[in-house]
Design a protein around this motif. Structure first.
Motif, short mmCIF file in Angstrom:
data_model
loop_
_atom_site.label_atom_id
_atom_site.label_comp_id
_atom_site.label_asym_id
_atom_site.label_seq_id
_atom_site.Cartn_x
_atom_site.Cartn_y
_atom_site.Cartn_z
N ASP A 1 47.03 14.34 -1.88
CA ASP A 1 46.68 15.01 -3.13
C ASP A 1 46.06 16.39 -2.93
O ASP A 1 46.20 17.25 -3.82
N PRO A 2 45.35 16.69 -1.80
CA PRO A 2 44.87 18.09 -1.64
C PRO A 2 46.00 19.11 -1.56
O PRO A 2 45.76 20.30 -1.83
N LEU A 3 47.21 18.69 -1.19
CA LEU A 3 48.34 19.61 -1.12
C LEU A 3 49.07 19.74 -2.45
O LEU A 3 49.97 20.58 -2.57
N THR B 1 49.11 10.51 13.21
CA THR B 1 47.99 11.14 12.51
C THR B 1 47.99 10.79 11.02
O THR B 1 46.93 10.59 10.43
N ILE B 2 49.17 10.72 10.42
CA ILE B 2 49.22 10.36 9.00
C ILE B 2 48.83 8.90 8.80
O ILE B 2 48.29 8.51 7.75
N LEU C 1 43.50 17.87 11.07
CA LEU C 1 44.08 17.40 12.33
C LEU C 1 45.42 16.70 12.09
O LEU C 1 46.26 16.68 12.99
N THR C 2 45.61 16.14 10.91
CA THR C 2 46.86 15.45 10.62
C THR C 2 48.06 16.38 10.76
O THR C 2 49.13 15.97 11.23
N PHE C 3 47.90 17.63 10.38
CA PHE C 3 49.02 18.58 10.45
C PHE C 3 48.91 19.52 11.64
O PHE C 3 49.92 20.13 12.03
N PRO D 1 50.36 17.60 15.39
CA PRO D 1 51.82 17.61 15.65
C PRO D 1 52.34 18.97 16.10
O PRO D 1 53.19 19.05 16.99
N LEU D 2 51.83 20.06 15.52
CA LEU D 2 52.26 21.39 15.94
C LEU D 2 51.84 21.68 17.38
O LEU D 2 52.61 22.26 18.16
N VAL D 3 50.63 21.28 17.74
CA VAL D 3 50.14 21.52 19.09
C VAL D 3 50.97 20.75 20.11
O VAL D 3 51.43 21.31 21.12
N PHE D 4 51.19 19.46 19.88
CA PHE D 4 51.95 18.64 20.82
C PHE D 4 53.41 19.09 20.88
O PHE D 4 54.03 19.07 21.94
N GLY D 5 53.99 19.46 19.74
CA GLY D 5 55.36 19.95 19.75
C GLY D 5 55.51 21.24 20.53
O GLY D 5 56.47 21.41 21.30
N THR D 6 54.56 22.16 20.38
CA THR D 6 54.61 23.42 21.13
C THR D 6 54.45 23.19 22.62
O THR D 6 55.17 23.79 23.44
N ILE D 7 53.52 22.32 23.02
CA ILE D 7 53.33 22.02 24.43
C ILE D 7 54.58 21.38 25.03
O ILE D 7 55.01 21.72 26.14
#
Length: 275
Positions: free
Chosen positions: A150-152, A215-216, A235-237, A240-246
């Motif tokens: 709901d915050p989004l 995370t979700i 951290l939920t969003f 995933p970006l950090v692990f995907g980039t690594i």
């Protein structure tokens, strides 16, 4: 496959063209079956030949890896592009015995764990009292977490600061978007790559998706996590970006040591022969 003048497969793991090399097609001393680990590529053993050569799981495993080692060796020795048929193993007994062995191991582990650590059975639920925390089964935590986005859900000024849709409706639509993206990925990635290092982008997308599911799911049980809800939501969003980039960076750096170009042509299929 390379021509036969490169030398037959030796029992000591090498190849050679000399006359002293032991051919894998050399008959046994008693006039029986060949003594080599696998039949040559231009001969297809019959069912009875394979059955006579089979002496248990150890023998089947040896033949399986010996053929794979020999194919890899011949391709690596070729300086030019080599088109070849992808050789395989018969379903029975090689693939069947191997799969049954792996399945039996995991079934045995499950039975062992269920016998040594039986699940605790709690008291029956009270039908007249609503539980303080209501959660679905653990494998649906990710879907339950999407209902808490709901915050989004934007508040539009054109509507006087009101939201375009209810938070529940927004969460249901989020489920549809995530499931739809997962369903369309196989249609977007139509390459013939078989390893993550060959497609680092899609491997990174897969890792990011797995981390996001975790995370979700943690966000779904935010009442049980000793972290502030705002930090947990970020951290939920972010993770995933950090692990995907690594993952993408690591796989890109592994291409040189992996011999990327060689492995790409190793798994190319030979065009069908014209009759």
């Amino acid at each position: 496959m390379p021509s036969s003048d490169e030398g037959p497969l030796r029992t000591d793991g090498g190849t050679g063209g000399g006359g002293d090399a032991t051919s894998e097609t050399e008959p046994a001393a008693d006039g029986g079956l060949p003594t080599g680990p696998v039949p040559p590529d231009n001969e297809t053993p019959t069912f009875y030949d394979r059955k006579a050569r089979t002496t248990g799981l150890a023998r089947l495993t040896y033949e399986y890896f010996e053929r794979a080692r020999y194919e890899d060796q011949t391709v690596r020795q070729s300086s030019d592009y080599v088109e070849r048929d992808v050789l395989a193993f018969p379903t029975w007994p090689h693939e069947t015995v191997r799969n049954l062995s792996i399945a039996s191991f995991f079934v045995g582990m499950i039975l062992f764990l269920s016998a040594t650590m039986p699940p605790h059975i709690g008291p029956p639920a009270n039908p007249s009292q609503t539980p303080a925390i209501i959660l679905p089964d653990w494998y649906l935590y990710w879907s339950f977490g999407l209902l808490k986005l709901d915050p989004l859900n934007p508040e539009l000024a054109i509507l006087g600061g009101q939201k375009l849709m209810a938070d529940r409706t927004y969460g249901v639509l989020a489920n549809g978007v995530v499931v739809g993206f997962i369903a369309i990925v196989p249609f977007l990635n139509k390459g013939s790559a078989r390893r993550p290092v060959e497609e680092p982008f899609w491997a990174a997308v897969g890792v990011a998706g797995v981390v996001f599911a975790m995370t979700i799911s943690i966000l779904a049980i935010q009442n049980l996590v000793p972290i502030s809800v705002r930090l947990l939501f970020d951290l939920t969003f972010l993770l995933p970006l950090v692990f995907g980039t690594i993952t993408y960076a690591v796989l890109k750096t592994m291409r040189e040591g992996y011999m990327y170009n060689l492995n790409r042509r190793y798994y190319r299929l030979r065009p069908p022969k014209k009759v």
